[in-house]
Design a protein around this motif. Sequence first.
Motif, PDB file in Angstrom:
ATOM      1  N   ASP A  97       0.830  -1.201   0.000  1.00  0.00           N
ATOM      2  CA  ASP A  97       0.000   0.000   0.000  1.00  0.00           C
ATOM      3  C   ASP A  97       0.864   1.251   0.000  1.00  0.00           C
ATOM      4  N   TYR A  98       0.371   2.275  -0.729  1.00  0.00           N
ATOM      5  CA  TYR A  98       1.084   3.542  -0.835  1.00  0.00           C
ATOM      6  C   TYR A  98       0.133   4.698  -0.532  1.00  0.00           C
ATOM      7  N   LEU A  99       0.729   5.800  -0.066  1.00  0.00           N
ATOM      8  CA  LEU A  99       0.001   7.037   0.169  1.00  0.00           C
ATOM      9  C   LEU A  99       0.621   8.093  -0.753  1.00  0.00           C
ATOM     10  N   PHE A 100      -0.120   8.460  -1.792  1.00  0.00           N
ATOM     11  CA  PHE A 100       0.419   9.339  -2.822  1.00  0.00           C
ATOM     12  C   PHE A 100      -0.310  10.684  -2.812  1.00  0.00           C
ATOM     13  N   HIS A 101       0.437  11.721  -3.231  1.00  0.00           N
ATOM     14  CA  HIS A 101      -0.145  13.051  -3.402  1.00  0.00           C
ATOM     15  C   HIS A 101       0.081  13.490  -4.848  1.00  0.00           C
ATOM     16  N   PHE A 102      -0.902  14.168  -5.391  1.00  0.00           N
ATOM     17  CA  PHE A 102      -0.805  14.692  -6.749  1.00  0.00           C
ATOM     18  C   PHE A 102      -1.149  16.179  -6.724  1.00  0.00           C
ATOM     19  N   ARG A 103      -0.328  16.961  -7.405  1.00  0.00           N
ATOM     20  CA  ARG A 103      -0.576  18.395  -7.484  1.00  0.00           C
ATOM     21  C   ARG A 103      -1.098  18.722  -8.876  1.00  0.00           C
ATOM     22  N   ASP A 149     -11.514   7.470  -8.406  1.00  0.00           N
ATOM     23  CA  ASP A 149     -11.247   8.430  -9.480  1.00  0.00           C
ATOM     24  C   ASP A 149      -9.822   8.977  -9.445  1.00  0.00           C
ATOM     25  N   CYS A 150      -9.009   8.536  -8.455  1.00  0.00           N
ATOM     26  CA  CYS A 150      -7.598   8.925  -8.463  1.00  0.00           C
ATOM     27  C   CYS A 150      -6.877   8.378  -9.696  1.00  0.00           C
ATOM     28  N   ASP A 181      -3.518  21.861 -10.923  1.00  0.00           N
ATOM     29  CA  ASP A 181      -4.264  23.120 -10.917  1.00  0.00           C
ATOM     30  C   ASP A 181      -4.148  23.826  -9.575  1.00  0.00           C
ATOM     31  N   GLY A 182      -2.950  23.778  -8.968  1.00  0.00           N
ATOM     32  CA  GLY A 182      -2.709  24.498  -7.728  1.00  0.00           C
ATOM     33  C   GLY A 182      -3.242  23.817  -6.490  1.00  0.00           C
ATOM     34  N   GLU A 183      -3.844  22.613  -6.633  1.00  0.00           N
ATOM     35  CA  GLU A 183      -4.378  21.900  -5.478  1.00  0.00           C
ATOM     36  C   GLU A 183      -3.716  20.540  -5.354  1.00  0.00           C
ATOM     37  N   VAL A 184      -3.692  20.015  -4.116  1.00  0.00           N
ATOM     38  CA  VAL A 184      -3.085  18.714  -3.848  1.00  0.00           C
ATOM     39  C   VAL A 184      -4.180  17.701  -3.536  1.00  0.00           C
ATOM     40  N   THR A 185      -4.154  16.582  -4.234  1.00  0.00           N
ATOM     41  CA  THR A 185      -5.092  15.478  -4.000  1.00  0.00           C
ATOM     42  C   THR A 185      -4.328  14.304  -3.410  1.00  0.00           C
ATOM     43  N   THR A 186      -4.854  13.730  -2.332  1.00  0.00           N
ATOM     44  CA  THR A 186      -4.215  12.584  -1.675  1.00  0.00           C
ATOM     45  C   THR A 186      -4.981  11.310  -2.014  1.00  0.00           C
ATOM     46  N   CYS A 187      -4.242  10.282  -2.395  1.00  0.00           N
ATOM     47  CA  CYS A 187      -4.844   9.019  -2.831  1.00  0.00           C
ATOM     48  C   CYS A 187      -4.103   7.846  -2.175  1.00  0.00           C
ATOM     49  N   GLN A 188      -4.820   6.770  -1.981  1.00  0.00           N
ATOM     50  CA  GLN A 188      -4.184   5.512  -1.576  1.00  0.00           C
ATOM     51  C   GLN A 188      -4.142   4.579  -2.776  1.00  0.00           C
ATOM     52  N   TYR A 189      -3.031   3.855  -2.872  1.00  0.00           N
ATOM     53  CA  TYR A 189      -2.799   2.966  -4.015  1.00  0.00           C
ATOM     54  C   TYR A 189      -2.397   1.603  -3.484  1.00  0.00           C
ATOM     55  N   LYS A 190      -3.049   0.558  -3.985  1.00  0.00           N
ATOM     56  CA  LYS A 190      -2.783  -0.801  -3.513  1.00  0.00           C
ATOM     57  C   LYS A 190      -2.383  -1.688  -4.679  1.00  0.00           C
ATOM     58  N   VAL A 191      -1.346  -2.505  -4.462  1.00  0.00           N
ATOM     59  CA  VAL A 191      -0.912  -3.511  -5.427  1.00  0.00           C
ATOM     60  C   VAL A 191      -1.070  -4.870  -4.773  1.00  0.00           C
ATOM     61  N   ILE A 192      -1.726  -5.793  -5.452  1.00  0.00           N
ATOM     62  CA  ILE A 192      -1.911  -7.153  -4.922  1.00  0.00           C
ATOM     63  C   ILE A 192      -1.170  -8.129  -5.826  1.00  0.00           C
ATOM     64  N   PHE A 193      -0.445  -9.068  -5.188  1.00  0.00           N
ATOM     65  CA  PHE A 193       0.420 -10.007  -5.895  1.00  0.00           C
ATOM     66  C   PHE A 193      -0.237 -11.378  -5.984  1.00  0.00           C
ATOM     67  N   ASP A 194       0.165 -12.133  -7.007  1.00  0.00           N
ATOM     68  CA  ASP A 194      -0.330 -13.501  -7.131  1.00  0.00           C
ATOM     69  C   ASP A 194       0.518 -14.433  -6.268  1.00  0.00           C
ATOM     70  N   GLN A 195       0.285 -15.719  -6.409  1.00  0.00           N
ATOM     71  CA  GLN A 195       0.978 -16.683  -5.566  1.00  0.00           C
ATOM     72  C   GLN A 195       2.479 -16.731  -5.828  1.00  0.00           C
ATOM     73  N   HIS A 196       2.902 -16.206  -6.977  1.00  0.00           N
ATOM     74  CA  HIS A 196       4.329 -16.161  -7.301  1.00  0.00           C
ATOM     75  C   HIS A 196       4.927 -14.791  -6.990  1.00  0.00           C
ATOM     76  N   TYR A 197       4.128 -13.943  -6.343  1.00  0.00           N
ATOM     77  CA  TYR A 197       4.555 -12.612  -5.913  1.00  0.00           C
ATOM     78  C   TYR A 197       4.873 -11.692  -7.097  1.00  0.00           C
ATOM     79  N   LEU A 198       4.056 -11.837  -8.133  1.00  0.00           N
ATOM     80  CA  LEU A 198       4.071 -10.894  -9.242  1.00  0.00           C
ATOM     81  C   LEU A 198       2.821 -10.020  -9.130  1.00  0.00           C
ATOM     82  N   ALA A 199       2.960  -8.739  -9.358  1.00  0.00           N
ATOM     83  CA  ALA A 199       1.820  -7.831  -9.255  1.00  0.00           C
ATOM     84  C   ALA A 199       0.749  -8.218 -10.276  1.00  0.00           C
ATOM     85  N   ARG A 200      -0.500  -8.287  -9.810  1.00  0.00           N
ATOM     86  CA  ARG A 200      -1.582  -8.714 -10.698  1.00  0.00           C
ATOM     87  C   ARG A 200      -2.773  -7.778 -10.713  1.00  0.00           C
TER      88      ARG A 200
END
Length: 279
Positions: free
Chosen positions: A94-100, A129-130, A102-121
Amino acid sequence: MQANRFAGAAIVCSIAIGLLSACGTRHLSRDISPDGVPAEVVFPAKERAILKEGTFPNPNSLRQVAAGVTKDQLYHLLGRPHFREGYAGVREWDYLFHFRRDGEVTTCQYKVIFDQHYLARSFYWQPQDCADLLREPVAPAPPPSAPSAVAPRRYSLSADALFAFGRADRGDLQSSGRAEIARIAAELRDAKDLRKVRVTGHTDTIGSEQANQALSQRRAQTVRALLIDEGVPARLISAEGRGESEPVIGSCDASAERTALIACLQPNRRVEIVAEVEQ
């Protein structure tokens, strides 16, 4: 001895994960399948982030994240996960990202889930909408160019100069008519941008309406075939018969002898070629 073994394992774990905080943690998302799809996606509370301030990610790096990337590749693109998630045996980061924007900052959470071989899926955003923040800016469409001017070229051929009276087939063509069609075809082949060609046959009122319709259609088709023989693309040429429905001469003396009536109605017996050519 056993204590030394555990100490060694801890050292190996810490080397493997680098800056990651632990060698595994419980999963928040529920029932992650072997191919890396959870039955329910659960995001950790923002206040539980180790890197509480989050990061401003490189959008180009985020766009390179796709199914099949390894944890090492993900670490290289996005850095270590921002919550208490380790390396070995872990099925989600899990990540906590910010995007700037039009002069404003939007905060988003981003999740990556891996398969049984630990490759992102599978990949998830909160709010969803982030994901729109990663879309490349669309360049404005160029103004539409002015349409090319298309002007018709019109040719009207006397049917009497093309065919024997009442005839319509290739074998009935007169030499002068064949030469005229060859000349027209040469002009059309040399045109800058030939769009389409319409060949229309017309007859006089002598004979039945049905017979005249069939005669005009056969004459148009014969002329079309000759244009194709002379190199005009077949896909551009249509042929149509209109019989006696569009006369040039409205009427002649019906009581006149046949020879005089045929002569009077001669302008109505014709084949017209209309070509659309870019100027």
